[in-house]
Design a protein around this motif. Structure first.
Motif, mmCIF file in Angstrom:
data_model
loop_
_atom_site.group_PDB
_atom_site.id
_atom_site.type_symbol
_atom_site.label_atom_id
_atom_site.label_comp_id
_atom_site.label_asym_id
_atom_site.label_seq_id
_atom_site.Cartn_x
_atom_site.Cartn_y
_atom_site.Cartn_z
ATOM 1 N N CYS A 53 3.471 -2.759 -10.717
ATOM 2 C CA CYS A 53 2.639 -3.927 -11.038
ATOM 3 C C CYS A 53 1.693 -3.678 -12.207
ATOM 4 O O CYS A 53 1.259 -4.615 -12.861
ATOM 5 C CB CYS A 53 1.803 -4.333 -9.830
ATOM 6 N N HIS A 83 -9.336 1.132 0.256
ATOM 7 C CA HIS A 83 -9.506 -0.211 0.818
ATOM 8 C C HIS A 83 -10.970 -0.484 1.154
ATOM 9 O O HIS A 83 -11.298 -0.979 2.238
ATOM 10 C CB HIS A 83 -8.610 -0.413 2.045
ATOM 11 N N LYS A 92 -1.349 -3.264 -3.711
ATOM 12 C CA LYS A 92 -1.359 -4.621 -3.145
ATOM 13 C C LYS A 92 -0.094 -4.897 -2.334
ATOM 14 O O LYS A 92 1.010 -4.621 -2.776
ATOM 15 C CB LYS A 92 -1.460 -5.611 -4.295
ATOM 16 N N ASN A 93 -0.291 -5.443 -1.150
ATOM 17 C CA ASN A 93 0.821 -5.816 -0.254
ATOM 18 C C ASN A 93 1.725 -4.652 0.125
ATOM 19 O O ASN A 93 2.856 -4.837 0.547
ATOM 20 C CB ASN A 93 1.690 -6.921 -0.868
ATOM 21 N N ASN A 94 1.235 -3.452 -0.052
ATOM 22 C CA ASN A 94 2.023 -2.267 0.317
ATOM 23 C C ASN A 94 1.160 -1.370 1.196
ATOM 24 O O ASN A 94 -0.062 -1.491 1.209
ATOM 25 C CB ASN A 94 2.444 -1.500 -0.949
ATOM 26 N N LYS A 96 -1.072 1.597 2.550
ATOM 27 C CA LYS A 96 -2.079 2.455 1.927
ATOM 28 C C LYS A 96 -1.442 3.791 1.541
ATOM 29 O O LYS A 96 -0.501 4.243 2.208
ATOM 30 C CB LYS A 96 -3.163 2.695 2.983
#
Ligand code: HEC
Length: 116
Positions: A53, A83, A92-94, A96
């Motif tokens: 990303c 976080h 993001k969306n994965n 940790k």
């Protein structure tokens, strides 16, 4: 009598085997934070988890060490991967990052986030 001696030997070897395992932590429990460098440790972590990303064609290219150093210096890098409140959790969306990867990033940041 020979059989007994053999049994004795076998049980001793079992015992020492068990003992050895107890004293040597399994590789899963070892987090090696020695010799953390940007090129050998940090870059691969970022490449594997963030570049999809935040690559070269994105506004925030984390493959660029200067960008990463900036985020290390202002505290955001550590905040997003742990976080912390007030920042979007990364990746993001994965899931940790592993505790070990987070520990390595912290070691790198604390040592001055060098391009080494
Ligand atoms: C699936 C895509 C995706 C992945 C993977 C990802 N990010 Fe992000 N990241 C984003 C998006 C999108 C934003 C913009 C904020 C938002 O929408 O949550 C962002 C924002 C950020 C920010 C800015 C936060 C702020 O408050 O300014 C940082 C720092 C960051 N990411 C670091 C990372 C790191 C480090 C990783 C790898 C451990 C990572 N990102 C992985 C999509 C991703």
């Amino acid at each position: 009598m020979k059989k007994l001696a053999l049994l004795f030997l076998i049980s001793i070897s079992f015992y020492s085997c068990k003992d050895e395992k107890k004293d040597t932590p399994s590789p899963d429990n070892i987090c090696d934070t020695a010799n953390v460098t940007y090129s050998n440790v940090i870059k691969p972590i970022i490449s594997n988890n963030c570049i999809v990303c935040h690559g070269a064609t994105t506004p925030m290219n984390l493959g660029d060490v200067a960008t990463l150093q900036g985020l290390a210096a202002n505290g955001k890098l550590y905040k997003v991967i742990t976080h912390a409140d007030g920042v979007p959790p990364m990746p993001k969306n994965n899931p940790k990052l592993s505790d070990c990867d987070i520990a390595k990033v912290k070691v790198w940041i604390d040592a001055g986030a060098q391009n080494n």
